[in-house]
Motif scaffolding. Structure first.
Motif, PDB file in Angstrom:
ATOM      1  N   GLN A  25       0.863  -1.181   0.000  1.00  0.00           N
ATOM      2  CA  GLN A  25       0.000   0.000   0.000  1.00  0.00           C
ATOM      3  C   GLN A  25       0.904   1.236   0.000  1.00  0.00           C
ATOM      4  O   GLN A  25       1.247   1.770  -1.036  1.00  0.00           O
ATOM      5  N   GLN A  26       1.301   1.667   1.210  1.00  0.00           N
ATOM      6  CA  GLN A  26       2.205   2.821   1.312  1.00  0.00           C
ATOM      7  C   GLN A  26       3.652   2.425   1.025  1.00  0.00           C
ATOM      8  O   GLN A  26       4.425   3.233   0.521  1.00  0.00           O
ATOM      9  N   LEU A  27       4.013   1.199   1.388  1.00  0.00           N
ATOM     10  CA  LEU A  27       5.384   0.731   1.202  1.00  0.00           C
ATOM     11  C   LEU A  27       5.453  -0.096  -0.073  1.00  0.00           C
ATOM     12  O   LEU A  27       5.071  -1.259  -0.095  1.00  0.00           O
ATOM     13  N   LYS A  28       5.925   0.501  -1.129  1.00  0.00           N
ATOM     14  CA  LYS A  28       5.917  -0.159  -2.443  1.00  0.00           C
ATOM     15  C   LYS A  28       7.294  -0.619  -2.903  1.00  0.00           C
ATOM     16  O   LYS A  28       7.409  -1.603  -3.630  1.00  0.00           O
ATOM     17  N   SER A  29       8.335   0.090  -2.491  1.00  0.00           N
ATOM     18  CA  SER A  29       9.670  -0.274  -2.963  1.00  0.00           C
ATOM     19  C   SER A  29      10.271  -1.360  -2.076  1.00  0.00           C
ATOM     20  O   SER A  29       9.912  -1.511  -0.904  1.00  0.00           O
ATOM     21  N   LYS A  30      11.193  -2.125  -2.632  1.00  0.00           N
ATOM     22  CA  LYS A  30      11.889  -3.175  -1.887  1.00  0.00           C
ATOM     23  C   LYS A  30      12.607  -2.584  -0.683  1.00  0.00           C
ATOM     24  O   LYS A  30      12.594  -3.164   0.409  1.00  0.00           O
ATOM     25  N   GLU A  31      13.215  -1.430  -0.878  1.00  0.00           N
ATOM     26  CA  GLU A  31      13.941  -0.790   0.220  1.00  0.00           C
ATOM     27  C   GLU A  31      13.001  -0.418   1.365  1.00  0.00           C
ATOM     28  O   GLU A  31      13.291  -0.678   2.534  1.00  0.00           O
ATOM     29  N   SER A  32      11.853   0.185   1.048  1.00  0.00           N
ATOM     30  CA  SER A  32      10.940   0.629   2.108  1.00  0.00           C
ATOM     31  C   SER A  32      10.364  -0.554   2.875  1.00  0.00           C
ATOM     32  O   SER A  32      10.170  -0.480   4.092  1.00  0.00           O
ATOM     33  N   VAL A  33      10.106  -1.662   2.179  1.00  0.00           N
ATOM     34  CA  VAL A  33       9.564  -2.849   2.843  1.00  0.00           C
ATOM     35  C   VAL A  33      10.566  -3.419   3.830  1.00  0.00           C
ATOM     36  O   VAL A  33      10.246  -3.694   4.991  1.00  0.00           O
ATOM     37  N   ILE A  34      11.809  -3.600   3.374  1.00  0.00           N
ATOM     38  CA  ILE A  34      12.825  -4.192   4.245  1.00  0.00           C
ATOM     39  C   ILE A  34      13.116  -3.290   5.440  1.00  0.00           C
ATOM     40  O   ILE A  34      13.208  -3.761   6.588  1.00  0.00           O
ATOM     41  N   LEU A  35      13.237  -1.995   5.203  1.00  0.00           N
ATOM     42  CA  LEU A  35      13.531  -1.082   6.311  1.00  0.00           C
ATOM     43  C   LEU A  35      12.389  -1.063   7.315  1.00  0.00           C
ATOM     44  O   LEU A  35      12.614  -0.981   8.534  1.00  0.00           O
ATOM     45  N   TYR A  36      11.151  -1.152   6.834  1.00  0.00           N
ATOM     46  CA  TYR A  36      10.003  -1.203   7.744  1.00  0.00           C
ATOM     47  C   TYR A  36      10.043  -2.480   8.586  1.00  0.00           C
ATOM     48  O   TYR A  36       9.819  -2.435   9.806  1.00  0.00           O
ATOM     49  N   LEU A  37      10.342  -3.605   7.946  1.00  0.00           N
ATOM     50  CA  LEU A  37      10.377  -4.870   8.675  1.00  0.00           C
ATOM     51  C   LEU A  37      11.517  -4.883   9.698  1.00  0.00           C
ATOM     52  O   LEU A  37      11.368  -5.441  10.789  1.00  0.00           O
ATOM     53  N   VAL A  38      12.646  -4.278   9.353  1.00  0.00           N
ATOM     54  CA  VAL A  38      13.748  -4.180  10.308  1.00  0.00           C
ATOM     55  C   VAL A  38      13.302  -3.419  11.551  1.00  0.00           C
ATOM     56  O   VAL A  38      13.517  -3.864  12.692  1.00  0.00           O
TER      57      VAL A  38
END
Length: 215
Positions: A25-38
Motif C-alpha cells: 500500500q504505502q510501502l511499495k519499494s523493496k527498500e521501504s519494505v525491508i527497512l520497515y520490517l527491520v
C-alpha cells in the motif's frame, strides 16, 4: 469487566493504525519494505525487553533475544541487496522509532500490556499476529530467493511465538480473539498446541503474577 473493556479499546486503537498492511500500500519499494520490517523487529525486541523488566517470567527475555537476531538477519538481507540500514535503527534508545505508526503502536501496546501478566501475554500475541500478517504481505511481493527464505523463516518464528503466548493464556484459562487472522486461520494454527509445544521449559504461571518495580 471495566479493565477488560479498557484493554479491548486500547488494543483496537493500536491495531486500527494498521487495519491493512502498509506493505503493498504505502510501502511499495523493496527498500521501504525491508527497512520497515527491520524497524518492526526492533519494536518487537524493545517491547519484549521492556515487558521482561515488568513481569517476573523468563518468556519475554527469550523472545526478545530472538527478535534481536531477526533484526540482524533482515539487516544482512538488506546488505546483500545493497540497501543501507541507517545506523540509528540500532542506536535509537528503547521504544524510539523512525516510523511514526510504529511509535504509536509501541506506546499503545505498552499501555495495554501493563494491566496484568495475562494482558501482557495477550498483547504479545496481538503483536505476533501483526508481524505474521505483514510478513505474509511481504511474501506476496516480487522478491529474490534470499528475501523469501528470510521472510518464511521469520514467519515460522512468529507463528511459534504466537503459539507460546496462546498456550500461556490457555494455561491461565483465558481465551484469545484474533484481530487480523480469520477464526479458521486461528484454529488451524493453534489446534495442536500441547503442553510441550514450542519452548518446553518456560514458566507460564510467571512465578506468580508479581510485577518488577513500577511501570
Amino acid at each position: 469487566m471495566k479493565k477488560t473493556l479498557v484493554l479491548s479499546i486500547l488494543l483496537c486503537a493500536a491495531f486500527a493504525l494498521h487495519a491493512q498492511s502498509l506493505i503493498g500500500q504505502q510501502l511499495k519499494s523493496k527498500e521501504s519494505v525491508i527497512l520497515y520490517l527491520v524497524e518492526q523487529e526492533k519494536l518487537a525486541h524493545d517491547f519484549y525487553r521492556s515487558l521482561d523488566t515488568i513481569w517476573v517470567t523468563d518468556i519475554f527475555n527469550r523472545v526478545a533475544n530472538e527478535e534481536f537476531e531477526h533484526v540482524g538477519k533482515l539487516s544482512a538481507v538488506a546488505a546483500e541487496l545493497m540497501i543501507n540500514v541507517p545506523n540509528h535503527f540500532n542506536e535509537y534508545p528503547m521504544g524510539q522509532f523512525i516510523d511514526s505508526k510504529l511509535r504509536h503502536l509501541y506506546t499503545e501496546l505498552m499501555i495495554a500490556a501493563n494491566f496484568s501478566l495475562e494482558d501482557a501475554y495477550r498483547t504479545s500475541a496481538n503483536l505476533e499476529e501483526r508481524k505474521m500478517y505483514d510478513l505474509k504481505m511481504a511474501l506476496k511481493e516480487p522478491n529474490f530467493e534470499l528475501e523469501n527464505l528470510t521472510y518464511k523463516a521469520l514467519l515460522i518464528g512468529s507463528e511459534d511465538n504466537f503459539k507460546v503466548f496462546i498456550r500461556a493464556l490457555n494455561e491461565m484459562n483465558s481465551g484469545y480473539t484474533p484481530i487480523l487472522m480469520s477464526p479458521s486461520e486461528f484454529e488451524a494454527l493453534t489446534k495442536n498446541i500441547l503442553s510441550n509445544d514450542a519452548w518446553q521449559s518456560f514458566d507460564s504461571s510467571a512465578k506468580s503474577q508479581n510485577r518488577i518495580g513500577l511501570f
